[in-house]
Motif scaffolding. Sequence first.
Motif, mmCIF file in Angstrom:
data_model
loop_
_atom_site.group_PDB
_atom_site.id
_atom_site.type_symbol
_atom_site.label_atom_id
_atom_site.label_comp_id
_atom_site.label_asym_id
_atom_site.label_seq_id
_atom_site.Cartn_x
_atom_site.Cartn_y
_atom_site.Cartn_z
ATOM 1 N N CYS A 180 -0.919 -5.801 -1.160
ATOM 2 C CA CYS A 180 0.066 -7.013 -1.262
ATOM 3 C C CYS A 180 0.746 -7.441 -0.433
ATOM 4 O O CYS A 180 1.246 -6.532 0.553
ATOM 5 C CB CYS A 180 0.841 -6.325 -2.696
ATOM 6 N N ASN B 116 -0.435 0.673 -7.818
ATOM 7 C CA ASN B 116 0.554 0.761 -6.679
ATOM 8 C C ASN B 116 0.805 2.096 -6.370
ATOM 9 O O ASN B 116 1.826 2.448 -5.464
ATOM 10 C CB ASN B 116 1.887 -0.016 -6.950
ATOM 11 N N ARG C 182 3.751 5.708 -3.199
ATOM 12 C CA ARG C 182 3.997 4.355 -3.941
ATOM 13 C C ARG C 182 4.354 3.169 -3.108
ATOM 14 O O ARG C 182 4.908 3.554 -2.025
ATOM 15 C CB ARG C 182 4.844 4.294 -5.211
ATOM 16 N N VAL D 262 -1.991 -1.191 2.124
ATOM 17 C CA VAL D 262 -1.113 -2.091 1.272
ATOM 18 C C VAL D 262 -1.814 -3.424 1.307
ATOM 19 O O VAL D 262 -2.102 -4.071 2.351
ATOM 20 C CB VAL D 262 0.338 -2.168 1.779
ATOM 21 N N GLU E 48 9.273 -5.013 -12.769
ATOM 22 C CA GLU E 48 8.143 -4.443 -12.056
ATOM 23 C C GLU E 48 6.736 -4.762 -12.740
ATOM 24 O O GLU E 48 5.956 -5.014 -12.289
ATOM 25 C CB GLU E 48 8.276 -3.147 -11.497
ATOM 26 N N LEU F 178 3.879 -7.100 -11.391
ATOM 27 C CA LEU F 178 2.334 -6.356 -11.119
ATOM 28 C C LEU F 178 1.346 -6.765 -12.221
ATOM 29 O O LEU F 178 0.233 -7.166 -11.714
ATOM 30 C CB LEU F 178 2.375 -4.967 -11.326
ATOM 31 N N ARG G 199 -6.321 -3.534 -5.632
ATOM 32 C CA ARG G 199 -5.133 -2.403 -5.784
ATOM 33 C C ARG G 199 -4.159 -2.747 -4.849
ATOM 34 O O ARG G 199 -4.203 -3.465 -3.775
ATOM 35 C CB ARG G 199 -5.791 -1.030 -5.653
ATOM 36 N N LEU G 200 -2.953 -2.553 -5.259
ATOM 37 C CA LEU G 200 -1.828 -2.952 -4.374
ATOM 38 C C LEU G 200 -1.777 -1.967 -2.853
ATOM 39 O O LEU G 200 -1.503 -2.012 -1.971
ATOM 40 C CB LEU G 200 -0.552 -2.912 -4.984
ATOM 41 N N LEU G 201 -2.093 -0.570 -3.387
ATOM 42 C CA LEU G 201 -2.055 0.592 -2.437
ATOM 43 C C LEU G 201 -3.546 1.370 -2.576
ATOM 44 O O LEU G 201 -3.782 1.750 -3.590
ATOM 45 C CB LEU G 201 -0.930 1.470 -2.804
#
Length: 499
Positions: free
Chosen positions: A188, A168, A118, A186, A130, A134, A145-147
């Motif tokens: 973000c 994430n 994560r 990553v 959070e 998000l 996507r964040l991750l």
Amino acid sequence: MAWVLKMDEVIESGLVHDFDASLSGIGQELGAGAYSMSDVLALPIFKQEDSSLPQENETKHPPFQYVMCAATSPAVKLYDETLTYLNQGQSYEIRMLDNRKAGDIPEINGKLVKSIIRVVFHDRRLQYTEHQQLEGWKWNRPGDRLLDLDIPMSVGVIDIKTNPSQLNAVEFLWDPTKCTSAFIQVHCISTEFTPRKHGGEKGVPFRIQVDTFKQTENGEYTDHLHSASCQIKVFKPKGADRKQKTDREKMEKRTAHEKEKYQPSYDTTVLTECSPWPDTPTTFVNNSPTPAPTFTSAQHNTYSVPDSNSSSPNHQGDGTSQGSGDLHPSATIQETQQWLLKHRFSTYTRLFSNFSGADLLKLTREDLVQICGPADGIRLYNALKSRSVRPRLTIYVCQEPLRSIQLERQDAGNGDSNGAIYVYHAIYLEEMAASEVTRKLALAFNIPLHQINQVYRQGPTGIHILVSDQMVQNFQDESCFLFTTIKAENGEGFHIILK
């Protein structure tokens, strides 16, 4: 009276002398050479507590270790947590290492374990909000996507899954006895979550956390084994390199005494043990009241080169009808969710979790742009309205009937040669290439693609001209062809001749 005072002085001097002697004795016993903390801890009053502490530490030996191949910052105080700078979208390797001693956790020997990686907030204040943070990021970056996991570069990871509602996090299975590396990206940036979008140095820190589980008796990976994390900051591309260089230059300007207060920079970042992320075992369980599928499975095997028959993006489900991709008003909620997943709208399955086919089709273009953003909104609108892309070239092809069949039909028709029936198939070409013609012919006439060696066009005086890309580009739209097949010279496969 004078005698009494003199006696008091004698007594006082004697006491002082005795006190000094006692102090000098202590100094000799506790001098630099004789003093040892181990001797003190060996006293009977400490023995009972001391016997239990080492055993407890031995049982907490971490079973796994995770090492991220990214350098730590040199500008971190000696007793503070390490800080690592990452570039947005760049792939970073996390090595998954088996750190067990002999006999530790024998129940996972020869079995797979599951890890969830994560990217989460480091600040407690942002952790409490959070979900809102998000959601706001998703609204500004629809479809992202964040991750992500860089699957082609990763080694030893299988059954990779991403949850559309958990942008994430990624999860996968791996074998602790084999070399395993997960490459993460990553997306973000730290400044995207600051109130006034300060510069990179003012951006909020994140954490990369890895939670690992073993399989329970019922087959679910919910039995927690180990968790570790590290602190990161994410910059725009090349920004992390510049920040690392700036920190290094600042440290070089400090005095030797000041440098002692800071940690050295390490080439890799070792994730330190931490508590498991809250509700980790159920994060990837579908809690939605609808029976829609929650996961988008990225791979079910260790990464390998795709099969040649499936490498083309247009070569999907050749044996199925393309018309089945339409969303009908009578579609149920579950069928609508499956349609969204099939057409690469998995990010919005949760948003449209209660929409039937009729509900989704009622939305206007403006509605979808407002909900999904301009890019995905227009794409979803076009997919719903089934706007087919006009082919670049259309040709009509018929397989030439065998001469014996033609003769039979002529006899049946009293010599009338019109008895032969010619059925043409429409071939729609999205690419003006000879390989596209070969593939579409194989699909239209149910011919195994690997058995077609060459495609020729019959020219003047019966010569056979190899069909090339340039020839296809010069075909007249809606041209008609008869084709026949001849066996290849080597006996393996056959050639197609267009007439």
